[in-house]
Design a protein around this motif. Sequence first.
Motif, mmCIF file in Angstrom:
data_model
loop_
_atom_site.group_PDB
_atom_site.id
_atom_site.type_symbol
_atom_site.label_atom_id
_atom_site.label_comp_id
_atom_site.label_asym_id
_atom_site.label_seq_id
_atom_site.Cartn_x
_atom_site.Cartn_y
_atom_site.Cartn_z
ATOM 1 N N UNK A 48 12.383 33.326 16.254
ATOM 2 C CA UNK A 48 12.035 33.234 14.834
ATOM 3 C C UNK A 48 13.244 33.409 13.929
ATOM 4 N N UNK A 49 14.346 33.933 14.462
ATOM 5 C CA UNK A 49 15.535 34.139 13.636
ATOM 6 C C UNK A 49 16.314 32.853 13.406
ATOM 7 N N UNK A 50 16.084 31.836 14.218
ATOM 8 C CA UNK A 50 16.856 30.603 14.121
ATOM 9 C C UNK A 50 16.221 29.647 13.118
ATOM 10 N N UNK A 51 17.051 29.120 12.223
ATOM 11 C CA UNK A 51 16.595 28.235 11.165
ATOM 12 C C UNK A 51 17.238 26.857 11.312
ATOM 13 N N UNK A 52 16.468 25.839 11.052
ATOM 14 C CA UNK A 52 16.972 24.461 11.121
ATOM 15 C C UNK A 52 17.846 24.175 9.902
ATOM 16 N N UNK A 53 18.942 23.478 10.124
ATOM 17 C CA UNK A 53 19.896 23.152 9.073
ATOM 18 C C UNK A 53 20.029 21.633 8.979
ATOM 19 N N UNK A 54 19.877 21.090 7.779
ATOM 20 C CA UNK A 54 20.087 19.659 7.504
ATOM 21 C C UNK A 54 19.356 18.747 8.500
ATOM 22 N N UNK A 55 18.049 18.918 8.667
ATOM 23 C CA UNK A 55 17.329 18.103 9.653
ATOM 24 C C UNK A 55 17.350 16.617 9.339
ATOM 25 N N UNK A 56 17.464 16.266 8.045
ATOM 26 C CA UNK A 56 17.459 14.853 7.684
ATOM 27 C C UNK A 56 18.766 14.151 8.055
ATOM 28 N N UNK A 57 19.799 14.929 8.349
ATOM 29 C CA UNK A 57 21.104 14.357 8.682
ATOM 30 C C UNK A 57 21.466 14.516 10.155
ATOM 31 N N UNK A 58 20.972 15.562 10.806
ATOM 32 C CA UNK A 58 21.387 15.874 12.175
ATOM 33 C C UNK A 58 20.162 15.999 13.075
ATOM 34 N N UNK A 59 19.788 14.892 13.678
ATOM 35 C CA UNK A 59 18.698 14.864 14.648
ATOM 36 C C UNK A 59 19.110 13.962 15.804
ATOM 37 N N UNK A 60 19.075 14.501 17.006
ATOM 38 C CA UNK A 60 19.420 13.737 18.195
ATOM 39 C C UNK A 60 18.296 13.898 19.220
ATOM 40 N N UNK A 61 18.087 12.857 20.002
ATOM 41 C CA UNK A 61 17.086 12.916 21.060
ATOM 42 C C UNK A 61 17.693 12.424 22.362
ATOM 43 N N UNK A 62 17.483 13.182 23.424
ATOM 44 C CA UNK A 62 18.013 12.856 24.740
ATOM 45 C C UNK A 62 16.853 12.545 25.678
ATOM 46 N N UNK A 63 16.853 11.330 26.224
ATOM 47 C CA UNK A 63 15.845 10.996 27.224
ATOM 48 C C UNK A 63 15.993 11.923 28.428
ATOM 49 N N UNK A 64 14.873 12.341 28.969
ATOM 50 C CA UNK A 64 14.903 13.270 30.097
ATOM 51 C C UNK A 64 14.160 12.648 31.284
ATOM 52 N N UNK A 65 14.812 12.710 32.446
ATOM 53 C CA UNK A 65 14.281 12.091 33.660
ATOM 54 C C UNK A 65 14.318 13.086 34.818
ATOM 55 N N UNK A 66 13.352 12.959 35.712
ATOM 56 C CA UNK A 66 13.378 13.654 36.995
ATOM 57 C C UNK A 66 13.570 12.587 38.062
ATOM 58 N N UNK A 67 14.577 12.763 38.914
ATOM 59 C CA UNK A 67 14.921 11.738 39.896
ATOM 60 C C UNK A 67 15.131 12.351 41.273
ATOM 61 N N UNK A 68 14.872 11.561 42.308
ATOM 62 C CA UNK A 68 15.216 11.952 43.670
ATOM 63 C C UNK A 68 15.375 10.696 44.514
ATOM 64 N N UNK A 69 16.012 10.839 45.661
ATOM 65 C CA UNK A 69 16.228 9.720 46.571
ATOM 66 C C UNK A 69 14.885 9.288 47.153
#
Length: 300
Positions: free
Chosen positions: A249-270
């Motif tokens: 709860x102590x962490x606050x979002x800063x400039x969300x309209x300017x700094x937003x990134x999304x990383x695709x996440x995958x689970x993989x195996x042979x």
Amino acid sequence: MASSIGWEFYRTFLAVLTEGSLSGAARALGITQPTVGRHVSALEASFNQTLFTRSQTGLLPTEAALALRGYVEAMQGTAAALERTATSHGQGVTGTVRISASEVIGAEVLPPMLAQLRQVHPQLKIELVLSNRVQDLLQREADIAVRMTPPQQGLLIARRVGEVALGLYARADYLQQHGTPATPADLKRHALIGFDEETPFLRAASKLQPSWTRDVFSLRTDSDLGQLALIRAGCGVGFCQSALARRDARLMRVLPEHFTFKLETWVTMHEDLRGSPRCKATFDALVVCLQAHTATAVEP
């Protein structure tokens, strides 16, 4: 002659490369220093090449040794995979599974899932590799990998589990003391937390915000966990996974309209591990866990 050299000689060679000395390799392998020396000498005689030269700081690998390193590391991965497979036969989910994940995912997201998985399957053993380097599943450096980019290799089973959202965050008391930035230009007056070495993420960020370069960071570390710890300690402003920030709860979002990134996440195996009960159970548990994690990261 090289064909008659046993795996233990190559393992010793890799230990000398890693430790930088005969004594260090001996300690790492639990063998004597003269044995390490004999193994290295046998390899040098077999290949008719000098593999190491002495210096004031220890043993330095020659070009020949560096050229061999990738092949020996592949042998090590195959030997480890062979051992995991050989010791994992039997009824039910039993044996060892080696999982590779990024530092933050491995330390902050997976442990509760792994605890629950082992409650259900107490004979299952887990090797968790925390690394931002992409482990090579084809070379069996890991059985299952959590990746933040789509897998490029063939012969892999891959499941997309969602996107991890990242944004800029700072602790509330830091913002109370230094002010909340209203524009990206205001960040110049703040202590920014970031990488020491250039990374793909840093290059992507700088495309959206050209000022976001290494020079602007007041606190630098290439460890994602280190950056997260600095943000949580109130040292400044830095990138954090939104799902993790919501836990504090102590962490606050800063400039969300300017700094937003999304990383695709995958689970993989042979794909060869498709029929392995231990790998299937672990793969399925990882998918469920990470689907829940990425769902909590969806922006409101």
